[in-house]
Design a protein around this motif. Structure first.
Motif, PDB file in Angstrom:
ATOM      1  N   THR A 107       0.851  -1.187   0.000  1.00  0.00           N
ATOM      2  CA  THR A 107       0.000   0.000   0.000  1.00  0.00           C
ATOM      3  C   THR A 107       0.886   1.235   0.000  1.00  0.00           C
ATOM      4  O   THR A 107       2.027   1.198   0.463  1.00  0.00           O
ATOM      5  CB  THR A 107      -0.934   0.042   1.228  1.00  0.00           C
ATOM      6  OG1 THR A 107      -0.134   0.025   2.413  1.00  0.00           O
ATOM      7  CG2 THR A 107      -1.903  -1.116   1.215  1.00  0.00           C
ATOM      8  N   LEU A 108       0.349   2.312  -0.529  1.00  0.00           N
ATOM      9  CA  LEU A 108       1.087   3.569  -0.612  1.00  0.00           C
ATOM     10  C   LEU A 108       0.303   4.642   0.132  1.00  0.00           C
ATOM     11  O   LEU A 108      -0.914   4.774  -0.059  1.00  0.00           O
ATOM     12  CB  LEU A 108       1.276   3.978  -2.074  1.00  0.00           C
ATOM     13  CG  LEU A 108       1.878   5.361  -2.324  1.00  0.00           C
ATOM     14  CD1 LEU A 108       3.363   5.364  -1.938  1.00  0.00           C
ATOM     15  CD2 LEU A 108       1.724   5.766  -3.785  1.00  0.00           C
ATOM     16  N   ALA A 109       0.987   5.404   0.968  1.00  0.00           N
ATOM     17  CA  ALA A 109       0.357   6.537   1.660  1.00  0.00           C
ATOM     18  C   ALA A 109       0.879   7.827   1.053  1.00  0.00           C
ATOM     19  O   ALA A 109       2.086   7.998   0.873  1.00  0.00           O
ATOM     20  CB  ALA A 109       0.675   6.483   3.148  1.00  0.00           C
ATOM     21  N   ILE A 110      -0.026   8.711   0.699  1.00  0.00           N
ATOM     22  CA  ILE A 110       0.366  10.010   0.162  1.00  0.00           C
ATOM     23  C   ILE A 110      -0.239  11.110   1.020  1.00  0.00           C
ATOM     24  O   ILE A 110      -1.174  10.881   1.796  1.00  0.00           O
ATOM     25  CB  ILE A 110      -0.070  10.197  -1.308  1.00  0.00           C
ATOM     26  CG1 ILE A 110      -1.606  10.169  -1.422  1.00  0.00           C
ATOM     27  CG2 ILE A 110       0.561   9.161  -2.210  1.00  0.00           C
ATOM     28  CD1 ILE A 110      -2.112  10.524  -2.809  1.00  0.00           C
ATOM     29  N   THR A 111       0.309  12.294   0.896  1.00  0.00           N
ATOM     30  CA  THR A 111      -0.240  13.478   1.553  1.00  0.00           C
ATOM     31  C   THR A 111      -0.398  14.576   0.514  1.00  0.00           C
ATOM     32  O   THR A 111       0.114  14.471  -0.609  1.00  0.00           O
ATOM     33  CB  THR A 111       0.679  13.967   2.689  1.00  0.00           C
ATOM     34  OG1 THR A 111       1.948  14.366   2.132  1.00  0.00           O
ATOM     35  CG2 THR A 111       0.889  12.897   3.735  1.00  0.00           C
ATOM     36  N   ALA A 112      -1.087  15.615   0.887  1.00  0.00           N
ATOM     37  CA  ALA A 112      -1.302  16.738  -0.029  1.00  0.00           C
ATOM     38  C   ALA A 112      -1.337  18.033   0.758  1.00  0.00           C
ATOM     39  O   ALA A 112      -1.678  18.067   1.939  1.00  0.00           O
ATOM     40  CB  ALA A 112      -2.608  16.563  -0.800  1.00  0.00           C
TER      41      ALA A 112
END
Length: 800
Positions: free
Chosen positions: A498-503
């Motif tokens: 799984t990949l976690a991203i932020t913005a």
């Protein structure tokens, strides 16, 4: 850190060679998302593939990672070249790759033919071509031709603004830009160096460009925080923020808000480089001449030409138009065969009907099918014009028009811009296809909220989404904000991982005053503020940001007035010899005649606006004139120092300007001194070194200002061309106290050992003066003796 290496994937024609005769290596200075890369590949393949030549590519990522990565790239490439795969020739894309190849030619590429292209530095290209194993093509800069086009179209606009960064290409651009001042003497030249600005500052400055200006968008992809932006993202920011005509001397941005420009044909340029390589593999590189010219093309935006009410007859023959409304033939040309068949079918139907014969069911079926195809084609054309095909949401143009036509000043709504943090790393680590898939997944999550809430969503840049939320005024605690972050931060499945991203998000809310389109700029300003504050958060454009913006606008207006109306004057702070208590010199400090505006306010604004060079010239002339007045009054002269900002490095004519003034007023150069900050001495750029050398050749002493504010090593003092060290007030306050003052004593003795004079700044107390005299200090400057005072008082100043 890694350097991606790949055999290029081939899509479409020309096909890879059926039989492989040669394998070569392409060293790209940048990366596969650099704005000219696709054109480079197309051009190379046209020349190489038909001749049985395959190639691999390695990327230096010099734009994003800077000079620190060169050594790592060297290690990577050395290991690769030591393997089984061998290359018969080398292609070099842009300046950094050529410099690298020259430096390591004997070790890595001995007697291997090399062909360069896309090189901006003419002297580098010319010098390289004298090497018997190197030839190539210089990248022509069509800035002069682009400016000529612009002034023809807008003769009433007299301010030319050059937007660039501090990359190799950006520095070449701005040098060409400033060199054109003599050819356009009736125009004011101003440059904006994006490398010295945060994205927030750039957005603000672009929004406030003078109404009589034109913007020339040159090489400009990095900012003050060393962020590197794609051409698409940078173009979007510039187009959204600037309200003046935008021209560009490079390919890229056509149809996206750039009015026009003249640029080199990169695909043709690289095809020519490929053909050179073909010849080199068949013969000798030394027989292939260096090429310093590539043909150009002119392109303009038809709709912008119309909106500015410009004269199309001023455009050169062969101009390419973007956003030109299709004629009936252009729009439906591909449908003509179907329409003709439909017409024939109808005629046959009428004839047979009149003859009383029955048309077959097959003809009716064909008729219906043609009608269906026509409707489907119309829908496809409309979709392509209004939507981003990758994400299946509105594109930038559509959402802007929707906002303009739907929302009014009194409407209630919020505009949110969402920018994925570190998206470039996703591209590098997972590839563009996977990065697009990640965006598609995120958009799919958001679409549920968009549809349920009646919002509108669009792709506003490479990794930027814009959301318009009707009937809501967002706050930091709004449920909508929390919902958006929850969707963005949700783990994205990638196979077994799984990949976690932020913005980072910026929002601007309707206030009953601001026009709808301004909310886009405000939201973007807030989004960049969120980036500055550490990313992974939201900033809402508020009254404080408005007040800051309005205050900056007010100061800029006052600065403009001061430039036009002799609005500056100088104060002089005496510098006192510690032993004799006599004046030994002065520091000149600029002030505005406008009451209530102080240096701490107008100097930063001038820096951000690209106007500091104007202030630099004004203050220098005021000081030299004042020295002449004092001399004519029979006063004893002492050296006067003026401050030189790092942003003045782009004022290439400044040293000549100083020399001319000294001659004009007959002032010996030893009476003028230049104060330069510590950091500028340590940059060791070729431009700075050249300016320092020219000052020294004139006999002008250089002073290092703010010594001790940022660098721990003193070793550099042995080689930098500085005559006087000015110890910063912060060190005096911190260390000139009991128990710590030996530090100051040791610095003074060290400077004397290095044969440097020393001025101690910020001395305000008698006990400080006594200590410094005991330590053998040379000169003191500070309020203990005098604050900055007018010229008439300064020249007669005496210590009581």
């Amino acid at each position: 850190m890694r350097f991606i290496t790949t055999g290029i994937e081939k899509n479409g024609k020309p096909h890879p060679p059926a039989e492989l005769y040669h394998r070569v290596l392409f060293i790209s200075s940048y990366d596969p998302i650099y704005f000219t890369y696709d054109a480079q590949v197309r051009g190379l393949e046209k020349a190489l593939y038909p001749n049985g030549i395959e190639y691999d590519v390695v990327y230096m990522y010099s734009e994003a990672r800077g000079e620190a990565s060169i050594d790592l790239f060297y290690d990577f490439l050395k290991k690769r070249l030591s393997g089984a795969k061998k290359y018969e020739a080398i292609l070099l894309g842009d300046d950094v790759a050529l410099e690298f190849a020259i430096k390591y030619q004997d070790e890595l590429f001995p007697k291997i033919p090399m062909v360069f292209f896309g090189v901006n530095d003419y002297q580098l290209a010319k010098q390289a071509s004298e090497n018997p194993y190197i030839t190539g093509l210089y990248e022509n800069n069509y800035l002069e031709e682009t400016i000529n086009l612009a002034v023809k179209l807008f003769p009433e606009r007299k301010t030319l603004i050059g937007l660039h960064d501090h990359s190799v290409a950006g520095r070449e651009d701005i040098e060409v830009f400033w060199s054109l001042r003599e050819k356009f003497k009736d125009y004011a030249f101003v440059d904006l160096d994006a490398s010295l600005l945060s994205q927030n500052d750039l957005v603000f400055l672009l929004a406030e460009l003078p109404s009589d200006s034109m913007l020339f968008y040159m090489t400009c992809y990095s900012d003050k925080q060393s962020n590197v932006y794609s051409m698409l993202a940078r173009t979007g920011t510039i187009v959204r923020s600037a309200k003046v005509p935008i021209f560009r001397n490079y390919i890229g941005g056509e149809g996206d808000g750039i009015l026009g420009g003249i640029h080199m044909n990169f695909e043709e340029h690289c095809e020519n480089a490929g053909n050179m390589l073909v010849k080199a593999l068949k013969g000798s590189v030394s027989e292939i001449p260096f090429v310093d010219y590539t043909s150009s093309s002119t392109s303009v935006d038809y709709s912008l030409m119309k909106s500015f009410n410009l004269n199309f007859s001023l455009l050169p023959e062969g101009t390419v138009f973007y956003n030109k409304p299709d004629s009936f033939v252009d729009h439906y040309g591909k449908l003509f065969p179907s329409l003709i068949m439909l017409f024939i079918t109808l005629v046959v139907f009428l004839i047979y009907s009149k003859l009383g014969k029955t048309i077959s069911l097959s003809y009716i079926s064909e008729l219906k099918e043609s009608q269906k195809n026509l409707i489907a084609s119309q829908e496809q054309l409309r979709y392509q014009a209004e939507y981003d095909e990758v994400l299946d949401v509105y594109n930038r143009r559509t959402i802007t028009e929707w906002l303009r036509n739907t929302m009014y000043e009194k409407s209630i709504y919020s505009v949110v811009i969402i920018d994925i943090d570190d998206f470039k790393m996703l591209n590098e680590n997972y590839g563009h296809s996977m990065a697009d898939s990640i965006l598609q997944y995120l958009v799919a999550l958001l679409k549920g909220m968009v549809e349920e809430g009646g919002w509108k969503m669009a792709r506003f840049g490479g990794d930027e989404l814009l959301v318009v939320i009707p009937d809501e005024i967002l706050t930091m605690e709004s449920n909508i904000v929390q919902m958006l972050f929850a969707a963005i931060r949700a783990p994205i499945p990638l196979g077994d991982e799984t990949l976690a991203i932020t913005a980072s998000m910026g929002a601007s809310c309707a206030d009953g005053i601001t026009p709808p389109e301004q909310h886009i700029i405000n939201a973007e300003t807030a989004m960049y503020e969120a980036k500055i504050r550490g990313k992974n958060g939201i900033v809402i454009y508020d009254d404080k940001m408005k007040e800051k913006a309005l205050e900056e606008i007010r100061i800029k207006e006052k600065l403009q007035s001061a430039f036009d109306n002799d609005g500056f004057f100088m104060l002089y702070q005496p510098q006192i010899d510690v032993q004799t208590k006599q004046v030994s010199g002065y520091e000149a400090l600029v002030r505005m005649k406008e009451p209530g505006i102080y240096p701490g306010q107008f100097i930063p604004v001038a820096e951000r606006s690209g106007w500091i060079w104007k202030i630099g010239r004004i203050t220098t002339e005021l000081v030299i004139k004042q020295l002449a007045e004092w001399r004519n009054q029979g006063k004893m002269l002492h050296p006067v120092s003026v401050n030189f900002s790092s942003n003045q490095l782009n004022d290439h004519g400044y040293v000549d300007f100083v020399e001319d003034l000294l001659k004009k007023y007959n002032i010996p150069p030893q009476y003028l001194e230049i104060e330069i900050t510590e950091g500028l001495f340590l940059e060791k750029s070729a431009l700075a070194d050249d300016i320092f050398k020219r000052f020294k050749n004139l006999g002008i002493r250089l002073l290092m200002d703010d010594f001790g504010t940022g660098y721990s090593s003193l070793g550099y003092l042995t080689y930098i061309p500085v005559d006087v060290i000015k110890l910063d007030k912060s060190l005096v306050d911190t260390y000139l106290v009991d128990g710590k003052d030996s530090f100051i004593k040791n610095i003074i003795h060290l400077m004397h050992d290095l044969d440097k004079d020393m001025i101690i700044e910020g001395v305000e107390e008698e006990h400080q003066f006594r200590k410094l005299r005991e330590f053998g200090a040379d000169t003191i400057q500070g309020y203990f003796f005098s604050k900055p005072i007018p010229a008439a008082e300064a020249i007669d100043f005496q210590v009581v």
